[in-house]
Design a protein around this motif. Structure first.
Motif, mmCIF file in Angstrom:
data_model
loop_
_atom_site.group_PDB
_atom_site.id
_atom_site.type_symbol
_atom_site.label_atom_id
_atom_site.label_comp_id
_atom_site.label_asym_id
_atom_site.label_seq_id
_atom_site.Cartn_x
_atom_site.Cartn_y
_atom_site.Cartn_z
ATOM 1 N N UNK A 23 1.349 -0.075 -0.866
ATOM 2 C CA UNK A 23 2.424 0.698 -0.118
ATOM 3 C C UNK A 23 3.751 -0.107 0.256
ATOM 4 N N UNK A 24 3.495 -1.349 -0.037
ATOM 5 C CA UNK A 24 4.624 -1.903 0.613
ATOM 6 C C UNK A 24 6.053 -1.741 -0.577
ATOM 7 N N UNK A 25 7.035 -1.594 0.316
ATOM 8 C CA UNK A 25 8.311 -1.476 -0.322
ATOM 9 C C UNK A 25 8.615 0.090 -0.707
ATOM 10 N N UNK A 26 7.625 0.980 -0.456
ATOM 11 C CA UNK A 26 7.900 2.518 -0.634
ATOM 12 C C UNK A 26 8.729 2.982 0.294
ATOM 13 N N UNK A 27 9.357 4.179 0.052
ATOM 14 C CA UNK A 27 10.267 4.809 1.199
ATOM 15 C C UNK A 27 9.279 5.572 1.848
#
Length: 364
Positions: A23-27
């Protein structure tokens, strides 16, 4: 190695999905897209919930376990969160005033047909109904609004009904020698709002949602006593001044212009039962309640407003339902009767509403 680190992180956080687990870097709104993509399976572990939505999900799951669990031998979920239904509703309303010396003022509506749609997500359902008689150019205006919130332990139901005109007078005091008649009467307006909340005592075995929300299957026959509270507000106005003079002479009311406005606060009790004729296929239900409480009257004369009879309120309600399920589709037929008693020193007033509803729907 990355998988081992992710699993260790999950264990340390009590099963929560960490930002480092895909989930890193998702909006911040990415989780909404994920829910749309997976069909709103809210407990999908791959959904990247931000902190507050994840907290809200935990609260919901706690509430679902606490307030919406059943003995799996008696009731189970359908596996679907959404429902879309179409309904055809036929109903009649009536009002009757009983006076001394066996005089009676009574009227009822014609059989009215309404159509509506209903959208449900989990335990929340909201719908709207339209008056189909306008297609026949009938001079009446009627509509209903329904809201319900149902769990295994309790149910909250709000109904609002309003109508103008379209009544038929069937008894009018001593007119026509007190015999029944049929006179179309348009100068009448009625509004009724009812809110009820009740608790099911045998909530591990009996499922109200199986019979009326179509979100559960009743696997074995079971019933439950129930108790709760009820609020009701009634507004009514009738203008008899335009009736023929020979008929108006026998009006048992003190004035040709009649109005009534009151609110009642009641304690209700009753019983409901599901017959699981063929589990996951055929189900029959019977539901009945009665209530007793305090009535707050507006607009009456001061002595009448505070008389012992005027302060008393009680209602009766009977519902019947038959449900057929076929995979994601369901068909149901329900009938309901709701009656309200009002009292004062001059007469006894009884309002009644009857409905017959056919429902076709699908779960997804």
């Amino acid at each position: 190695m990355a998988l081992l680190i992710c699993l260790a992180s999950l264990s340390a956080r009590g099963g929560e999905v960490a930002d480092s687990c895909g989930c890193e870097g998702v909006g911040k709104a990415y989780w909404v897209k994920q829910l749309f993509k997976n069909g709103f399976h809210i407990n999908d572990s791959s959904v990247c919930y931000p902190r507050f939505p994840r907290f809200a999900l935990k609260v919901y799951n706690w509430g679902d376990r606490t307030f919406n669990s059943y003995d799996p031998e008696y009731a189970v979920g359908t596996g679907k969160n959404w429902k879309l239904t179409a309904k055809s509703q036929n109903w009649v309303e009536s009002t009757t005033m009983l006076f001394p010396e066996n005089r009676e003022l009574a009227m009822h509506s014609s059989l009215y047909s309404d159509a509506g749609i209903n959208l449900s997500f989990m335990a929340v359902s909201i719908g709207w109904t339209w008056n189909m008689n306008k297609l026949l150019n009938q001079p009446s205006s009627r509509n209903t609004f329904d809201f319900s919130f149902t769990t295994s332990r309790f149910s909250i139901v709000i109904n609002r009904l309003s109508s103008e005109g379209g009544m038929i007078i069937t008894n009018f005091g001593d007119y026509n020698m007190g015999r029944p008649l049929r006179y179309h009467f348009e100068d009448v307006e009625m509004q009724s709002t009812t809110a009820q909340a009740y608790y099911f005592f045998n909530n591990r075995h009996y499922s109200q949602a199986a019979a009326y929300s179509y979100s559960k299957y009743q696997l074995r026959s079971a019933g439950s006593a129930l108790a709760g509270f009820q609020f009701n507000e009634q507004k009514m106005s009738m203008d008899f001044s335009r009736l023929p003079s020979d008929m108006l002479y026998y009006l048992p009311l003190e004035s040709p212009s009649y109005s009534s406005h009151y609110r009642s606060y009641n304690i209700l009790g009753g019983y409901a039962f599901n017959w699981a004729i063929r589990p996951r296929k055929w189900l029959l239900n019977a539901f009945a309640t009665g209530s007793l409480g305090y009535r707050q009257v507006f607009g009456e004369r001061e002595p009448e407003r505070h008389s012992a009879r005027s302060l008393l309120s009680n209602t009766i309600q009977v519902n019947l339902a038959a449900v057929y399920n076929h995979r994601a589709l369901f068909v149901a037929m329900t009938s309901s009767f709701y009656g309200i008693f009002n009292y004062n020193s001059r007469y006894t007033h009884f309002d009644a509403y009857g409905r017959l509803t056919g429902i076709v729907g699908m779960r997804f």
